[in-house]
Design a protein around this motif. Structure first.
Motif, short mmCIF file in Angstrom:
data_model
loop_
_atom_site.label_atom_id
_atom_site.label_comp_id
_atom_site.label_asym_id
_atom_site.label_seq_id
_atom_site.Cartn_x
_atom_site.Cartn_y
_atom_site.Cartn_z
N UNK A 209 0.85 -1.19 0.00
CA UNK A 209 0.00 0.00 0.00
C UNK A 209 0.89 1.24 0.00
N UNK A 210 0.29 2.40 -0.07
CA UNK A 210 1.05 3.64 -0.15
C UNK A 210 1.82 3.92 1.15
N UNK A 214 -3.83 8.44 1.03
CA UNK A 214 -4.51 9.62 0.50
C UNK A 214 -3.86 10.09 -0.79
N UNK A 215 -4.45 11.11 -1.39
CA UNK A 215 -3.92 11.61 -2.66
C UNK A 215 -3.74 13.13 -2.64
N UNK A 216 -3.83 13.73 -1.47
CA UNK A 216 -3.77 15.19 -1.39
C UNK A 216 -2.50 15.71 -0.71
N UNK A 276 -4.93 4.21 6.74
CA UNK A 276 -6.10 5.05 6.52
C UNK A 276 -6.74 4.66 5.19
N UNK A 277 -8.01 4.96 5.07
CA UNK A 277 -8.74 4.66 3.83
C UNK A 277 -8.20 5.51 2.69
N UNK A 301 -6.41 4.52 -2.34
CA UNK A 301 -5.41 5.39 -1.70
C UNK A 301 -5.14 4.99 -0.26
N UNK A 302 -5.33 3.71 0.02
CA UNK A 302 -5.04 3.19 1.35
C UNK A 302 -3.53 3.19 1.59
#
Length: 419
Positions: A209-210, A214-216, A276-277, A301-302
């Motif tokens: 996972x990342x 998130x993506x922000x 996180x989701x 984006x988890x």
């Protein structure tokens, strides 16, 4: 270029792995930029297999949606067939990697979750990368609407019961992964898109996972941030992008560095990180008819992070405003109101119970305030939507809190700030 398979072709292949036969297929949503489709399909056990009673029973056991040999069941097919990878296109690369992350989540992590944290089940999947740079990624999943028929949809639709259900799901999800993430192999985590490409990965094969859910987050939004720094007509130009006194970095860069998980070395959020989701909003959930049970979906984006980063988006984009401020006029600078406090306390108490770890309220609040500042930085540079009057008022108040600023600055090493 390799011809992209049709949804019918992919559905037929994936269903066959479970001894099922396609009966119907309906496209219910197109993916971003035409990268694929989400389809609802119906299927029945394939009678041509002449399965014995034992094998029929085995098929039913493997697929939680198959309850009787002749019953037609509903499934969801998510099919991604994007154009060739563009190594210098951050947005494109982010999406390609996100679909690989989501597939990893559903196939490897989701089965570990307890029944109290419902998510869709992945019955079968495909992940193929072709020589011409194209790829085919697909997942056959259970249909959440069989048990959670009410879609969350747009902001202000969620009732207080549904909001509480969302907080309970998130606190359960974050609490479950809180003690587990320390055992994750940090080297297998997916870096920000362009960094991942630089180390030779155009896809997330072999990854999990990342590193930063998130993506922000600022490391992938430097272009938008640069535009905000040049926009002298924006109220948020000076408070978010000007250098902090005595430092050659802005409060936005300090907040982002504080919230960013690290592959190695000490981090100010060590001990509080979880999974996180990464894209929490009402459009990514379904609830039961009474609103008391809920399931989130869309786990592209988890990744690692603080649970409050999920809450910042939820509160801004999906929680009805009167639950935050009790219908009173919103002043230009707004400290935490009772409604906001009650929602946070519900989440915080269950998070600690599920995670079985300590998280002092004053530390939790500092994390929450920093997440709000970071979330506003993204909205101010990308575009506002949701409870923006509330968000801006809260951040004006937070930025004037010298105790918050001092604590934030003292906990960040300038060497960790990405420029």
């Amino acid at each position: 270029m390799v011809a992209a398979p049709t949804p019918n072709e992919v559905a037929t292949v994936l269903l066959a792995k479970k001894g099922l036969k396609l009966q119907s297929l309906e496209t219910i949503q197109s993916l971003w930029a035409g990268y694929g489709q989400i389809c609802r399909i119906t299927a029945t056990p394939d009678s041509s297999l002449n399965s014995s009673t034992d094998s029929s029973r085995s098929v039913s056991a493997e697929s939680s949606n198959v309850s009787t040999p002749q019953e037609s069941q509903s499934y969801i097919l998510k099919l991604i067939t994007p154009p060739p990878t563009k190594a210098d296109d951050e947005g494109h690369t982010r999406k390609i990697l996100s679909y690989q992350v989501e597939q990893y989540f559903y196939s490897q992590l989701a089965p570990q979750l307890p029944a109290s944290i419902p998510v869709a089940s992945c019955l079968a999947s495909i992940n193929q990368h072709h020589a011409d740079g194209t790829s085919t990624t697909a997942m056959l999943m259970s249909d959440l609407r069989q048990h959670y028929p009410v879609a969350g949809e747009k902001r202000d639709v969620l009732s207080p019961i549904q909001v509480n259900a969302a907080l309970d799901w998130l606190s359960g999800f974050h609490g479950f992964w809180w003690p587990h993430v320390r055992h994750m192999n940090r080297q297998s985590l997916v870096l920000p898109p362009l960094e991942e490409v630089q180390r030779g990965g155009h896809d997330a094969s072999g990854k999990t996972v990342w590193i930063n859910g998130g993506y922000t987050y600022l490391a992938t939004r430097r272009g938008e941030y640069s535009n905000l720094a040049k926009d002298y007509d924006s109220e948020w130009n000076e408070p978010l992008t000007d250098w902090v006194d005595g430092e050659d970095v802005s409060i936005s860069e300090i907040a982002a560095a504080f919230l960013a998980p690290k592959v190695s070395g000490w981090s100010p959020i060590d001990g509080y990180q979880t999974l996180i989701h990464g894209d929490v909003k009402s459009e990514n959930l379904f609830t039961s008819r009474n609103g008391e049970q809920l399931a989130f979906y869309d786990f592209q984006y988890t990744g690692l992070g603080l649970g409050v980063c999920d809450l910042a988006k939820l509160f801004t984009c999906s929680v009805p405003l009167d639950l935050l401020v009790s219908g009173q006029p919103i002043s230009r600078e707004l400290k935490m109101q009772e409604g906001e406090r009650q929602l946070l306390e519900r989440y915080w108490k269950r998070l600690r119970d599920v995670g079985r770890q300590e998280y002092k309220w004053n530390i939790f609040l500092r994390h929450w305030e920093t997440a709000l500042v970071d979330w506003l930085r993204f909205q101010a540079s990308w575009g506002f939507w949701g409870n923006t009057v509330w968000l801006e008022s809260r951040v004006r108040s937070i930025l004037k809190d010298q105790e918050w600023r001092d604590a934030l600055i003292s906990n960040v090493n300038k060497a960790d700030i990405s420029r």
